[in-house]
Scaffold this active site. Structure first.
Site, mmCIF file in Angstrom:
data_model
loop_
_atom_site.group_PDB
_atom_site.id
_atom_site.type_symbol
_atom_site.label_atom_id
_atom_site.label_comp_id
_atom_site.label_asym_id
_atom_site.label_seq_id
_atom_site.Cartn_x
_atom_site.Cartn_y
_atom_site.Cartn_z
ATOM 1 N N TRP A 5 -15.089 -87.867 26.522
ATOM 2 C CA TRP A 5 -14.494 -89.061 27.510
ATOM 3 C C TRP A 5 -12.839 -88.516 28.089
ATOM 4 C CZ3 TRP A 5 -15.294 -92.036 31.321
ATOM 5 C CH2 TRP A 5 -14.309 -92.965 31.896
ATOM 6 N N GLU B 271 -18.726 -92.718 34.164
ATOM 7 C CA GLU B 271 -19.509 -92.875 32.990
ATOM 8 C C GLU B 271 -20.744 -91.771 33.011
ATOM 9 O OE1 GLU B 271 -18.937 -93.878 29.881
ATOM 10 O OE2 GLU B 271 -17.574 -95.314 30.434
ATOM 11 N N TYR C 31 -5.521 -95.932 26.946
ATOM 12 C CA TYR C 31 -6.782 -96.366 27.422
ATOM 13 C C TYR C 31 -7.287 -97.426 26.353
ATOM 14 C CZ TYR C 31 -11.648 -96.203 28.899
ATOM 15 O OH TYR C 31 -12.919 -96.827 29.199
#
Length: 196
Positions: free
Chosen positions: A57, A49, A27
């Site tokens: 995350w 988000e 990522y």
């Protein structure tokens, strides 16, 4: 982690969080901080988000494909047409985060955004990108702010226009993820472009 860039698995320096596991490395190297455009793509990032709020995350990243399946690829018109049965399906889906408030916000946001003109979400979000020349590159993670005046203004404008579950911190995470800012550390090999 408050230090500077550290060597990754290939020896090239990266932001410390970007080497904590393989998912984060991919990522970090290929996506985070790269410009994202398009209403559907930005709606997806906005939604993810929001789902991430209060969680790590990596939890969202590892369920991203499940989210994409559950939310019709985050195509705004399709999600806007979801019914109460779809909502119940989402609340029972183990492939996503089954948080009622976040699911409801995601669905409500799609309905709201479906009323906007094509490109309007993209234009609104990108209008809050700060001047890169006015932002020094962070040397350490301690130099990366959790919120900025731009993210506060973006969150306020989205809220004013009826978009839910996006505060200044979430808005800043969106800005980082979608390339409105480049918060790769000064010595990070990914600063200014993906590591290939």
């Amino acid at each position: 982690m408050t230090g500077g860039a550290v060597p990754g698995p290939d020896g090239r320096p990266r932001c410390p969080w970007g080497i904590s596991n393989e998912d984060y490395t991919a990522y970090h190297d290929e996506e985070w901080g790269r410009p994202v455009h398009g209403d559907d793509a930005l709606y997806e990032r906005l939604s993810l988000e929001a789902f991430q709020s209060g969680l790590s995350w990596i939890t969202i990243l590892r369920r991203r494909e499940g989210f994409r399946r559950a939310f019709a690829g985050f195509r705004i018109p399709e999600v806007a047409a979801f019914t109460d049965a779809d909502r119940e399906r989402l609340l029972a889906d183990p492939g996503i985060i089954r948080n009622r408030a976040k699911i409801d916000a995601c669905l409500d946001n799609a309905r709201r955004l479906a009323e906007w003109a094509p490109g309007e979400l993209d234009e609104l979000i990108w209008s809050h990108a700060p001047d890169p020349a006015a932002r020094p590159a962070p040397r350490t993670l301690a130099d990366v702010p959790p919120v900025t005046p731009e993210s506060t203004a973006l969150a306020k404008e989205l809220k004013r226009r009826g978009v839910r579950f996006v505060g200044p911190t979430t808005a800043y995470a969106l800005m980082q993820a979608c390339g409105l800012v480049d918060d790769h550390l000064t010595d990070c090999a990914a600063r200014g472009g993906a590591i290939v």
